[in-house]
Enzyme design. Structure first.
Site, PDB file in Angstrom:
ATOM      1  N   ILE A  15       0.847  -1.208   0.000  1.00  0.00           N
ATOM      2  CA  ILE A  15       0.000   0.000   0.000  1.00  0.00           C
ATOM      3  C   ILE A  15       0.876   1.249   0.000  1.00  0.00           C
ATOM      4  N   ILE A  63      12.148   1.021  11.923  1.00  0.00           N
ATOM      5  CA  ILE A  63      11.468   1.946  12.852  1.00  0.00           C
ATOM      6  C   ILE A  63      11.507   1.434  14.299  1.00  0.00           C
ATOM      7  N   ALA A  86       4.689  -1.959   8.808  1.00  0.00           N
ATOM      8  CA  ALA A  86       4.160  -2.949   9.760  1.00  0.00           C
ATOM      9  C   ALA A  86       4.502  -4.332   9.253  1.00  0.00           C
ATOM     10  N   THR A 132      -6.072  -1.067  10.490  1.00  0.00           N
ATOM     11  CA  THR A 132      -6.873  -2.114   9.859  1.00  0.00           C
ATOM     12  C   THR A 132      -8.224  -2.288  10.552  1.00  0.00           C
ATOM     13  N   ASP A 133      -9.192  -2.806   9.795  1.00  0.00           N
ATOM     14  CA  ASP A 133     -10.493  -3.135  10.401  1.00  0.00           C
ATOM     15  C   ASP A 133     -10.392  -4.382  11.286  1.00  0.00           C
ATOM     16  N   GLU A 134      -9.270  -5.122  11.195  1.00  0.00           N
ATOM     17  CA  GLU A 134      -9.151  -6.350  11.998  1.00  0.00           C
ATOM     18  C   GLU A 134      -9.082  -6.055  13.495  1.00  0.00           C
ATOM     19  N   TYR A 157      -1.462 -10.426  14.974  1.00  0.00           N
ATOM     20  CA  TYR A 157      -1.334  -9.257  14.084  1.00  0.00           C
ATOM     21  C   TYR A 157      -2.292  -8.143  14.510  1.00  0.00           C
ATOM     22  N   LYS A 161      -1.732  -4.301  16.011  1.00  0.00           N
ATOM     23  CA  LYS A 161      -2.251  -3.092  15.345  1.00  0.00           C
ATOM     24  C   LYS A 161      -3.166  -2.325  16.315  1.00  0.00           C
ATOM     25  N   LEU A 197      -4.253 -13.460  -0.277  1.00  0.00           N
ATOM     26  CA  LEU A 197      -5.206 -14.287  -1.036  1.00  0.00           C
ATOM     27  C   LEU A 197      -5.242 -13.983  -2.544  1.00  0.00           C
ATOM     28  N   PRO A 212      -5.102 -22.980  -2.343  1.00  0.00           N
ATOM     29  CA  PRO A 212      -5.496 -23.392  -0.990  1.00  0.00           C
ATOM     30  C   PRO A 212      -6.579 -22.496  -0.407  1.00  0.00           C
ATOM     31  N   ARG A 221     -14.711 -11.085   3.291  1.00  0.00           N
ATOM     32  CA  ARG A 221     -13.853  -9.908   3.396  1.00  0.00           C
ATOM     33  C   ARG A 221     -14.483  -8.808   2.534  1.00  0.00           C
ATOM     34  N   ASN A 256     -14.565 -15.787   0.362  1.00  0.00           N
ATOM     35  CA  ASN A 256     -13.278 -16.139  -0.251  1.00  0.00           C
ATOM     36  C   ASN A 256     -13.486 -16.997  -1.491  1.00  0.00           C
ATOM     37  N   HIS A 290      -9.731 -17.902  12.846  1.00  0.00           N
ATOM     38  CA  HIS A 290     -10.114 -17.208  11.610  1.00  0.00           C
ATOM     39  C   HIS A 290     -11.358 -16.322  11.789  1.00  0.00           C
TER      40      HIS A 290
HETATM   41  P1  NAD Z   1       3.306  -4.876   3.387  1.00  0.00           P
HETATM   42  O1  NAD Z   1       3.643  -6.045   4.246  1.00  0.00           O
HETATM   43  O2  NAD Z   1       3.122  -5.076   1.928  1.00  0.00           O
HETATM   44  O3  NAD Z   1       4.419  -3.742   3.559  1.00  0.00           O
HETATM   45  C1  NAD Z   1       4.939  -3.397   4.811  1.00  0.00           C
HETATM   46  C2  NAD Z   1       6.167  -2.510   4.568  1.00  0.00           C
HETATM   47  O4  NAD Z   1       6.677  -2.134   5.861  1.00  0.00           O
HETATM   48  C3  NAD Z   1       7.310  -3.226   3.834  1.00  0.00           C
HETATM   49  O5  NAD Z   1       7.871  -2.369   2.863  1.00  0.00           O
HETATM   50  C4  NAD Z   1       8.314  -3.528   4.936  1.00  0.00           C
HETATM   51  O6  NAD Z   1       9.657  -3.588   4.476  1.00  0.00           O
HETATM   52  C5  NAD Z   1       8.090  -2.350   5.868  1.00  0.00           C
HETATM   53  N1  NAD Z   1       8.501  -2.666   7.256  1.00  0.00           N
HETATM   54  C6  NAD Z   1       8.195  -3.760   7.995  1.00  0.00           C
HETATM   55  N2  NAD Z   1       8.795  -3.702   9.196  1.00  0.00           N
HETATM   56  C7  NAD Z   1       9.477  -2.531   9.226  1.00  0.00           C
HETATM   57  C8  NAD Z   1      10.305  -1.880  10.194  1.00  0.00           C
HETATM   58  N3  NAD Z   1      10.554  -2.456  11.393  1.00  0.00           N
HETATM   59  N4  NAD Z   1      10.834  -0.692   9.904  1.00  0.00           N
HETATM   60  C9  NAD Z   1      10.610  -0.095   8.702  1.00  0.00           C
HETATM   61  N5  NAD Z   1       9.869  -0.665   7.726  1.00  0.00           N
HETATM   62  C10 NAD Z   1       9.298  -1.869   7.993  1.00  0.00           C
HETATM   63  O7  NAD Z   1       2.027  -4.228   4.064  1.00  0.00           O
HETATM   64  P2  NAD Z   1       0.780  -3.503   3.374  1.00  0.00           P
HETATM   65  O8  NAD Z   1      -0.214  -4.531   2.982  1.00  0.00           O
HETATM   66  O9  NAD Z   1       1.279  -2.529   2.373  1.00  0.00           O
HETATM   67  O10 NAD Z   1       0.189  -2.733   4.642  1.00  0.00           O
HETATM   68  C11 NAD Z   1       0.593  -1.407   4.949  1.00  0.00           C
HETATM   69  C12 NAD Z   1      -0.120  -0.950   6.200  1.00  0.00           C
HETATM   70  O11 NAD Z   1      -1.521  -0.997   5.984  1.00  0.00           O
HETATM   71  C13 NAD Z   1       0.143  -1.825   7.421  1.00  0.00           C
HETATM   72  O12 NAD Z   1       0.252  -0.983   8.533  1.00  0.00           O
HETATM   73  C14 NAD Z   1      -1.087  -2.705   7.521  1.00  0.00           C
HETATM   74  O13 NAD Z   1      -1.332  -3.087   8.855  1.00  0.00           O
HETATM   75  C15 NAD Z   1      -2.155  -1.783   6.985  1.00  0.00           C
HETATM   76  N6  NAD Z   1      -3.293  -2.440   6.351  1.00  0.00           N
HETATM   77  C16 NAD Z   1      -3.122  -3.287   5.303  1.00  0.00           C
HETATM   78  C17 NAD Z   1      -4.233  -3.837   4.672  1.00  0.00           C
HETATM   79  C18 NAD Z   1      -4.112  -4.764   3.487  1.00  0.00           C
HETATM   80  O14 NAD Z   1      -5.138  -5.261   3.023  1.00  0.00           O
HETATM   81  N7  NAD Z   1      -2.925  -5.023   2.955  1.00  0.00           N
HETATM   82  C19 NAD Z   1      -5.515  -3.528   5.141  1.00  0.00           C
HETATM   83  C20 NAD Z   1      -5.636  -2.703   6.266  1.00  0.00           C
HETATM   84  C21 NAD Z   1      -4.527  -2.124   6.833  1.00  0.00           C
HETATM   85  O1  DAU Z   2      -8.849  -6.576   6.777  1.00  0.00           O
HETATM   86  C1  DAU Z   2      -7.612  -5.945   6.576  1.00  0.00           C
HETATM   87  C2  DAU Z   2      -6.484  -6.962   6.600  1.00  0.00           C
HETATM   88  O2  DAU Z   2      -6.548  -7.675   5.374  1.00  0.00           O
HETATM   89  C3  DAU Z   2      -5.109  -6.312   6.774  1.00  0.00           C
HETATM   90  O3  DAU Z   2      -5.040  -5.676   8.010  1.00  0.00           O
HETATM   91  C4  DAU Z   2      -3.992  -7.354   6.651  1.00  0.00           C
HETATM   92  O4  DAU Z   2      -2.723  -6.709   6.691  1.00  0.00           O
HETATM   93  C5  DAU Z   2      -4.141  -8.056   5.310  1.00  0.00           C
HETATM   94  O5  DAU Z   2      -3.171  -9.070   5.191  1.00  0.00           O
HETATM   95  C6  DAU Z   2      -5.547  -8.651   5.183  1.00  0.00           C
HETATM   96  O6  DAU Z   2      -5.723  -9.726   6.150  1.00  0.00           O
HETATM   97  P1  DAU Z   2      -6.497 -11.072   5.771  1.00  0.00           P
HETATM   98  O7  DAU Z   2      -6.070 -12.116   6.712  1.00  0.00           O
HETATM   99  O8  DAU Z   2      -7.951 -10.827   5.618  1.00  0.00           O
HETATM  100  O9  DAU Z   2      -5.887 -11.301   4.276  1.00  0.00           O
HETATM  101  P2  DAU Z   2      -5.363 -12.619   3.553  1.00  0.00           P
HETATM  102  O10 DAU Z   2      -5.112 -12.256   2.126  1.00  0.00           O
HETATM  103  O11 DAU Z   2      -4.280 -13.305   4.295  1.00  0.00           O
HETATM  104  O12 DAU Z   2      -6.642 -13.576   3.605  1.00  0.00           O
HETATM  105  C7  DAU Z   2      -7.890 -13.166   3.063  1.00  0.00           C
HETATM  106  C8  DAU Z   2      -8.890 -14.281   3.330  1.00  0.00           C
HETATM  107  O13 DAU Z   2      -8.527 -15.427   2.526  1.00  0.00           O
HETATM  108  C9  DAU Z   2      -8.896 -14.779   4.765  1.00  0.00           C
HETATM  109  O14 DAU Z   2     -10.227 -15.108   5.118  1.00  0.00           O
HETATM  110  C10 DAU Z   2      -8.028 -16.040   4.736  1.00  0.00           C
HETATM  111  C11 DAU Z   2      -8.265 -16.581   3.342  1.00  0.00           C
HETATM  112  N1  DAU Z   2      -7.121 -17.281   2.707  1.00  0.00           N
HETATM  113  C12 DAU Z   2      -5.924 -16.650   2.686  1.00  0.00           C
HETATM  114  C13 DAU Z   2      -4.820 -17.256   2.101  1.00  0.00           C
HETATM  115  C14 DAU Z   2      -3.476 -16.571   2.085  1.00  0.00           C
HETATM  116  C15 DAU Z   2      -7.300 -18.523   2.107  1.00  0.00           C
HETATM  117  O15 DAU Z   2      -8.421 -19.074   2.107  1.00  0.00           O
HETATM  118  N2  DAU Z   2      -6.226 -19.115   1.512  1.00  0.00           N
HETATM  119  C16 DAU Z   2      -4.986 -18.548   1.499  1.00  0.00           C
HETATM  120  O16 DAU Z   2      -4.033 -19.168   0.978  1.00  0.00           O
END
Ligand code: NAD
Ligand code: DAU
Length: 353
Positions: A15, A63, A86, A132-134, A157, A161, A197, A212, A221, A256, A290
């Site tokens: 992001i 950080i 993160a 996150t909404d989690e 996780y 957060k 996913l 999987p 989701r 899913n 889950h």
């Molecule tokens: P990501 O795992 O793709 O990227 C995380 C980034 O943070 C990476 O570039 C990593 O190198 C960096 N990082 C990790 N540990 C670090 C540290 N100690 N110091 C400095 N940099 C560090 O994550 P993302 O999916 O891009 O998520 C970004 C943010 O958004 C996170 O805070 C996550 O909790 C939040 N978020 C993500 C989602 C989602 O669906 N991906 C949804 C809701 C919230």
């Molecule tokens: O809701 C926001 C969150 O969404 C963020 O805070 C997290 O950083 C981000 O990783 C994401 O979390 P989820 O656990 O929801 O995402 P993930 O892609 O891991 O899984 C999405 C859904 O799919 C979840 O219900 C688990 C399921 N899943 C996931 C994987 C990786 C599967 O069924 N098979 C898989 O292999």
């Protein structure tokens, strides 16, 4: 208008890098400093487009290492912090929570300390914390998460957060730091790391590998295209009220299995080798703890800040599939590196039935 100078943490991740693209492409008067530890999820190639741009700087910083954070960032010129960095993957937090506590809790704490020092001495506009909404736990069949939903995190996780959200809140109330927190639903789009996913399913279809699906695939989701999320964050940064939180989503609830089936159909069309890809679906052991359903009511950011999403789910998912089909070097590099070893050793065990 004064130039905005953004310190963006985690800007080499999924992001964060999309946010860097969003601001660099949309605004000439924004300067960007990315700090990132470059963990397995951080990738400088996500930002290579900007490396010669005078508005862009990058520093490799952890950080959670207070000394090096202060040493590197203490002398930098920035007016706002946008905090993405993160550990982000729920499955990894089940296998090894410690790094999540370190980065998500201690890392956020040190960053707040850095901002507090800055705020005392210089112009400092906003500390925007991306969460996150989690943190709200799980929903049943009905209802939505809003800004007033009680915290009830269920995974290591989401617990870390939640801890970081509380620290951010406390720095507003105690020290007057102008903080804003956004809590969004599941993102998808370009540069999405292939353990999550949607990219995992696209790439496994491409490679003829099993898909999987945890449990019965009926967990829900609420999918948010990353470009809509980036515009929401920028809106919150510009118009959000200090101390407030905003939930972000686009009312796109899917099971899913709906997601996996739709990806299989798109891959049947765009990469017919191996079709029908649905034959690759394998039901595997469910994720521990889950959460059943996430769903966001984004009325507050829509009505109070005037944010509107631009993308619809069907076309944005197709755009995402196309991005992965076009950018094969990007993901093949990742799959051939350390990540794949980790994935094979750790995750396979987690996914055994
Ligand atoms: P990501 O795992 O793709 O990227 C995380 C980034 O943070 C990476 O570039 C990593 O190198 C960096 N990082 C990790 N540990 C670090 C540290 N100690 N110091 C400095 N940099 C560090 O994550 P993302 O999916 O891009 O998520 C970004 C943010 O958004 C996170 O805070 C996550 O909790 C939040 N978020 C993500 C989602 C989602 O669906 N991906 C949804 C809701 C919230
Ligand atoms: O809701 C926001 C969150 O969404 C963020 O805070 C997290 O950083 C981000 O990783 C994401 O979390 P989820 O656990 O929801 O995402 P993930 O892609 O891991 O899984 C999405 C859904 O799919 C979840 O219900 C688990 C399921 N899943 C996931 C994987 C990786 C599967 O069924 N098979 C898989 O292999």
């Amino acid at each position: 208008m004064n130039t905005k100078k953004l310190l963006i943490t985690g800007g080499a991740g999924f992001i964060g890098s999309n946010f860097v693209h969003h601001v660099m492409e949309s605004f000439n008067d924004v300067n960007v400093i990315v700090i990132d530890k470059l963990t397995y999820a951080g990738n400088l190639k996500n930002l290579s487009k900007w490396k010669e741009d005078p508005r862009f700087q990058f520093f490799k910083v952890d950080i959670a290492d207070k000394e090096s954070l202060f040493e590197t960032c203490g002398g930098l010129d920035f007016t706002d912090i946008v905090h993405f960095a993160a550990e982000s993957h729920v499955d990894r937090s089940i296998l090894g929570p410690e790094e999540f506590v370190r980065t998500n809790v201690f890392g956020t704490f040190y960053l707040l300390e850095l901002a507090k020092e800055r705020f005392k001495k210089f112009i400092f506009n906003r500390f925007l914390h991306v969460s996150t909404d989690e943190v709200y736990g799980t929903l049943g069949e009905d209802g939505f998460f809003t800004e007033t939903t009680s915290y009830a995190p269920n995974s290591p996780y989401s617990a870390t957060k939640a801890g970081s959200d509380h620290l951010v809140r406390s720095y507003f109330h105690t020290y007057g730091l102008p903080t804003i927190t956004t809590n969004c639903s599941n993102n998808y789009g370009p540069f999405h790391f292939p353990e999550k996913l949607i990219p995992l399913m696209i790439l496994n279809c491409f490679q003829g590998k099993p898909l999987p699906v945890y449990g019965k695939g009926d967990n829900i989701r609420d999918w948010l295209y990353v470009k809509d999320h980036c515009s929401a964050i920028f809106t919150a940064l510009e118009k959000g009220i200090p101390g407030e939180t905003y939930v972000v989503g686009t009312r796109n609830e899917k099971t899913n299995l709906d997601i996996v089936n739709r990806i299989c159909e798109l891959m049947d069309e765009k990469h017919p080798e191996g079709a029908p890809h649905k034959n690759l679906i394998q039901y595997v052991k469910d994720r521990a703890g889950h959460d059943f359903r996430y769903a966001i009511d984004p009325s507050k950011i829509e009505t109070e800040l005037g944010w509107k999403p631009k993308y619809n789910f069907e076309s944005a998912l197709e755009e995402t599939v196309d991005w992965f089909l076009t950018n094969q070097v990007w993901w093949k590099d990742i799959l051939s590196g350390d990540y794949q070893n980790y994935y094979n050793q750790q995750y396979q065990e987690l996914k055994q039935k």
